[in-house]
Write an enzyme that holds these catalytic residues in place. Structure first.
Site, PDB file in Angstrom:
ATOM      1  N   CYS A   1      17.184 -11.696 -27.800  1.00 14.77           N
ATOM      2  CA  CYS A   1      16.480 -11.510 -28.994  1.00 14.77           C
ATOM      3  C   CYS A   1      17.260 -12.265 -30.309  1.00 14.77           C
ATOM      4  O   CYS A   1      17.095 -13.431 -30.369  1.00 14.77           O
ATOM      5  CB  CYS A   1      16.646  -9.881 -29.464  1.00 14.77           C
ATOM      6  SG  CYS A   1      15.287  -9.650 -30.601  1.00 14.77           S
TER       7      CYS A   1
ATOM      8  N   HIS B   1      13.884  -7.709 -25.017  1.00 13.44           N
ATOM      9  CA  HIS B   1      15.138  -6.659 -24.580  1.00 13.44           C
ATOM     10  C   HIS B   1      15.177  -6.354 -23.244  1.00 13.44           C
ATOM     11  O   HIS B   1      14.843  -5.165 -22.991  1.00 13.44           O
ATOM     12  CB  HIS B   1      15.107  -5.632 -25.806  1.00 13.44           C
ATOM     13  CG  HIS B   1      15.689  -5.931 -27.039  1.00 13.44           C
ATOM     14  ND1 HIS B   1      16.855  -6.250 -27.312  1.00 13.44           N
ATOM     15  CD2 HIS B   1      14.760  -6.375 -28.297  1.00 13.44           C
ATOM     16  CE1 HIS B   1      16.874  -6.533 -28.902  1.00 13.44           C
ATOM     17  NE2 HIS B   1      15.885  -6.672 -29.329  1.00 13.44           N
TER      18      HIS B   1
ATOM     19  N   GLU C   1      17.677  -5.241 -21.987  1.00 13.51           N
ATOM     20  CA  GLU C   1      18.772  -4.290 -21.821  1.00 13.51           C
ATOM     21  C   GLU C   1      18.343  -2.894 -22.266  1.00 13.51           C
ATOM     22  O   GLU C   1      19.167  -1.986 -22.479  1.00 13.51           O
ATOM     23  CB  GLU C   1      20.225  -4.808 -22.306  1.00 13.51           C
ATOM     24  CG  GLU C   1      20.279  -4.771 -24.060  1.00 13.51           C
ATOM     25  CD  GLU C   1      19.230  -5.627 -24.797  1.00 13.51           C
ATOM     26  OE1 GLU C   1      19.426  -6.044 -25.961  1.00 13.51           O
ATOM     27  OE2 GLU C   1      18.058  -6.036 -24.446  1.00 13.51           O
TER      28      GLU C   1
END
Length: 226
Positions: A87, A165, A167
């Site tokens: 990001c 994202h 994660e």
């Protein structure tokens, strides 16, 4: 030689790394979080680097630490350190490699499936996007994924930038909510967002295992090419 240690740069002392620490542990790699305010390590000491997200814009030079981190990241890239930018991190990495970052024509928020033009990189997702800015892939890079709104993934040498994202988990999203609640800009966003934060959090909880599996595949791809 396989890396045994990775540094993940975060941009607030309250930031977390989502599902990344256990996934790195599966690969026998210790992941250390380092806040940008605590000082950045000597590029020569790095085996593997991650640059994680931030609510700031990667082109806003009013941010006190931005110029220093950008100059440091340029030095890291000159040394050829394998780097994963996520990001904000993908945007700053793009700038360090000669690309541009700009305010996008509209926000991209929600789960998106990528167009992936290269047969050797088919990590379509769906992935969670939550961004207002976008990048141009840096010169010499390969665009790996995109949506109608933005470039989503690029590879440059041993480095990889992803706008989404991979994660994300609920614990990470809770830190975002905490930031929105304590910052003036965040409170404005919450006032206009209605039930969006609650809906996104519920979706993250529902998709958490599948998203972690997708992140595992992405991380394996990055490590094998680093």
């Amino acid at each position: 030689m396989k890396a045994s240690r990775a540094i993940a740069v975060v941009h607030d002392v309250g930031d977390v790394a989502g599902c990344l620490p256990p996934l790195f542990a599966e690969q026998g790699i210790d992941l250390e979080l380092r806040c940008v305010d605590a000082g950045l390590p000597d590029p020569a000491s790095l085996e593997l680097l991650l640059v994680l997200g931030s609510p700031e814009s990667a082109y806003d030079h009013r941010v006190p630490w931005l110029a220093g981190e950008l100059a440091w990241l340029k030095a890291v890239q000159l040394r050829g350190v394998p780097t994963l930018g996520i990001c904000f991190g993908s945007q700053l990495l793009a700038r360090a490699l000669g690309g541009e970052v700009y305010r996008n024509r509209e926000a991209e928020i929600g789960w998106t499936t990528l167009d992936t033009p290269h047969a050797d990189w088919s990590l379509k997702g769906p992935w969670l996007n939550f961004h207002f800015d976008a990048f141009t892939p840096p010169p010499g890079s390969t665009l790996l994924g995109s949506t109608d709104l933005a470039a989503q993934a690029y590879r440059h040498g041993r480095s990889l930038g992803v706008q989404f994202h991979p994660e994300i988990d609920t614990a990470m999203f809770d830190t975002w909510i905490a930031y929105w609640q304590r910052s003036e800009e965040g409170r404005r966003f919450m006032a206009e967002a209605g039930d969006l934060p609650e809906r996104i959090r519920a979706q993250i909880a529902e998709r958490e295992r599948a998203n972690q599996d997708n992140c595992r595949v992405l991380l394996k791809d990055f490590l094998e090419r680093s």
